[in-house]
Write an enzyme that holds these catalytic residues in place. Structure first.
Site, short mmCIF file in Angstrom:
data_model
loop_
_atom_site.label_atom_id
_atom_site.label_comp_id
_atom_site.label_asym_id
_atom_site.label_seq_id
_atom_site.Cartn_x
_atom_site.Cartn_y
_atom_site.Cartn_z
N ARG A 73 46.36 44.02 40.24
CA ARG A 73 46.56 43.70 38.83
C ARG A 73 45.49 44.38 37.99
NH1 ARG A 73 46.89 37.21 38.89
NH2 ARG A 73 44.88 37.55 39.95
N ASP A 115 43.94 44.37 33.98
CA ASP A 115 43.93 43.51 32.80
C ASP A 115 44.49 44.21 31.58
OD1 ASP A 115 42.82 41.43 34.24
OD2 ASP A 115 40.75 41.98 33.73
N ARG A 135 34.01 45.40 35.01
CA ARG A 135 33.55 45.32 33.62
C ARG A 135 32.26 44.51 33.50
NH1 ARG A 135 38.74 43.07 30.85
NH2 ARG A 135 37.39 43.02 29.00
#
Length: 249
Positions: free
Chosen positions: A49, A51, A199
Site C-alpha cells: 500500500r 499512502d 517519511r
C-alpha cells in the site's frame, strides 16, 4: 491462471493504492479498467500500500483469469483506457501460487527533496530551502543497519504483529550536475516497511541535517521505540516506490 502486472503511477490525484469508501484510489481505478477490458469483475492484489499522494515508479499486482490472455493486446487497451497518471508496463503469467505482496523479498523507496523552488516539481518533490548537512545525515543513516525494530518510525495504532524490518540500503545522494545540484535523494531498501516509516525516518534525518539532533540522538530515538521522540513525517508527494524484488522475476 495467475497474471502479474508491472505498472507505475503518479499518486497526486489518488488517496493511495488501496480502495477507499469515498475517495479515488489506484487500486479501484485499475479494478474498473481491468473489469471493463476483460468483461468480467477483476480484483487486483497489490504488492503493498502507498499512502495518499505517494508515487510508484515500479509497482506489481496480480489477478486470476480462467483463460490465456493476449497480454500485449490487453496492455495496449488498458493504457488507452486508463488516465494519464497510471501506466501498465507489462502483464505476464506466473505460477498459480505466486503472490504480489507476500512473495516480495525487497522493496526500495526514494525520497526527493528540492532545495530551490521549482514550479514544475510541486507534486514530485518536497521543497525545503534550509541548508542540510548531507554528510551528517549519511552518518546517521548508517546507524539504521544496526537495528531491526523500527517502532519509533511507525504510525501509531497500526495493526502489525512485529515492528521488525531488515534494512539493506540507506543513503543520501545529491545531483551530480550543476542543474541537479539542488536535488537531494534518500534511497532506502528493506524486506518490509511499516506504515509511514520512510517519511518518519526522512523527517528525523532532516533534523540531523539541520543540526537539531546528533547521529547519537538518532540512534537513541531508534532504541526508544517511541514515535513521539522521532522527527516529523515529511510530505507524501516527495516519496516514490521505485523497485520491488522477487526471487522468480
Amino acid at each position: 491462471m495467475r497474471y502479474f502486472i508491472k505498472l507505475a503511477y503518479k499518486g497526486t490525484n489518488y488517496h493511495g493504492w488501496q480502495c477507499q469508501p469515498n475517495a479515488p484510489s489506484v487500486q479501484e481505478t485499475l479494478n474498473k479498467a481491468f473489469s471493463v477490458i476483460l468483461n468480467t469483475k477483476i480484483n487486483l492484489m497489490g504488492a503493498g500500500r502507498t499512502d495518499t499522494g505517494v508515487h510508484a515508479k515500479e509497482m506489481f499486482a496480480h489477478f486470476d483469469f480462467e483463460t490465456p490472455l493476449n497480454t500485449q493486446n490487453i496492455v495496449q487497451k488498458l493504457n488507452s483506457y486508463l488516465p494519464k497518471d497510471i501506466v501498465i508496463y507489462a502483464i505476464f503469467s506466473v505460477h498459480d501460487e505466486a503472490h504480489a505482496r507476500f512473495d516480495a523479498t525487497k522493496r526500495t523507496y526514494e525520497y526527493h527533496i528540492n532545495t530551490h523552488k521549482d514550479a514544475f516539481l510541486q507534486d514530485e518533490s518536497w521543497y525545503f530551502h534550509q541548508e542540510l548537512d548531507i554528510d551528517l545525515m549519511n552518518e546517521a543513516a548508517k546507524l539504521l543497519f544496526n537495528h531491526v525494530d523500527f517502532q519509533s518510525f511507525s504510525k501509531v495504532n497500526t495493526d502489525v504483529n512485529t515492528f521488525n524490518c531488515t534494512i539493506f540500503e540507506a543513503h543520501w545522494t545529491r545531483g551530480t550536475t550543476k542543474q541537479e545540484n539542488n536535488k537531494l535523494i534518500f534511497t532506502i531498501s528493506a524486506n518490509r516497511f511499516l506504515r509511514n516509516m520512510v517519511r518518519a525516518i526522512v523527517g528525523t534525518l532532516v533534523n540531523v541535517g539541520l543540526h537539531k539532533i546528533s547521529p547519537n540522538d538518532f540512534n537513541e530515538i531508534i532504541e526508544s521505540k517511541n514515535r513521539e521522540k522521532a522527527g516529523f513525517s515529511v510530505p507524501a508527494h516527495g516519496l516514490y516506490l521505485t523497485k520491488i524484488d522477487y526471487d522468480y522475476l
